[in-house]
Design an enzyme around this catalytic site. Structure first.
Site, PDB file in Angstrom:
ATOM      1  N   HIS A   3       8.727  -8.487  -2.501  1.00 47.64           N
ATOM      2  CA  HIS A   3       9.003  -7.056  -2.581  1.00 47.64           C
ATOM      3  C   HIS A   3       7.716  -6.241  -2.467  1.00 47.64           C
ATOM      4  O   HIS A   3       7.692  -5.185  -1.833  1.00 47.64           O
ATOM      5  CB  HIS A   3       9.748  -6.670  -3.856  1.00 47.64           C
ATOM      6  N   ASP A   9       6.883  -3.353   0.230  1.00 44.58           N
ATOM      7  CA  ASP A   9       6.310  -2.042  -0.096  1.00 44.58           C
ATOM      8  C   ASP A   9       5.063  -1.777   0.740  1.00 44.58           C
ATOM      9  O   ASP A   9       4.879  -0.684   1.272  1.00 44.58           O
ATOM     10  CB  ASP A   9       5.929  -1.969  -1.575  1.00 44.58           C
ATOM     11  N   HIS A  13       1.808   0.880  -4.304  1.00 43.11           N
ATOM     12  CA  HIS A  13       1.779   2.052  -3.442  1.00 43.11           C
ATOM     13  C   HIS A  13       0.445   2.811  -3.527  1.00 43.11           C
ATOM     14  O   HIS A  13      -0.109   3.226  -2.519  1.00 43.11           O
ATOM     15  CB  HIS A  13       2.924   3.005  -3.786  1.00 43.11           C
TER      16      HIS A  13
END
Length: 174
Positions: A107, A111, A134
């Protein structure tokens, strides 16, 4: 965009590095969590060559004890066990468990891919990231684009491309 030189962004023990590569986007990502279920996971993918099914099917995740804090920040409004993994102690609360054995790190790779695509271009580079997210990817892109010597914008001829790069609608050219 072809990366011309190595650039690193660090935040304490967390870091992300981008450096020149051949005709691919390679992402080497490592997680380090104290939680035993998430633990230390590592995966490396070649975005334009590998089968990314496990990456694309990987859900976001959180620790059970963080849910109230996350909600207090106005986040996870649509979050549920249907679309996110919740880890409580040494247990995954989702009845079906994980979709793949590297779902947590996959995951994070997903991202990272999404964050890189906010540049508006496909990127040819090699990325190494430890404990990223992020924020780190965003700061790295800012460092890349602050100096035009860090990158080149390329027009790529189809006959030289792996099949995954041929969709011209996605590529921007000069």
């Amino acid at each position: 965009i072809k990366i011309n030189k190595e650039i690193t962004f660090s935040d304490g023990e967390r870091f992300i590095t981008i450096k020149p590569s051949t005709l691919n986007l390679e992402i080497d990502f490592q997680l380090k969590y104290k939680n035993e279920i998430i633990g230390n996971q590592k995966n490396k993918v070649k975005v334009y060559e590998d089968d990314l099914t496990d990456v694309y099917n990987s859900r976001t995740y959180c620790l059970y004890e963080d849910i109230e804090f996350i909600k207090s920040k106005g986040l996870a409004k649509g979050g549920s066990l249907d679309n996110a993994i919740v880890v409580k102690g040494e247990e995954i609360l989702n009845p079906e468990g994980l979709r793949n054995n590297k779902e947590f790190v996959n995951h994070k790779i997903l991202d990272c891919i999404g964050d890189l695509y906010t540049s508006g271009y496909r990127i040819v580079a090699s990325i190494t990231c430890s404990r990223g997210g992020h924020y780190l990817t965003n700061q790295l892109l800012r460092k890349v684009f602050e100096n035009k010597e860090n990158f080149s914008i390329l027009e790529i001829k189809e006959k030289n491309l792996p099949h995954t790069l041929i969709n011209k609608k996605i590529l921007r050219s000069i």
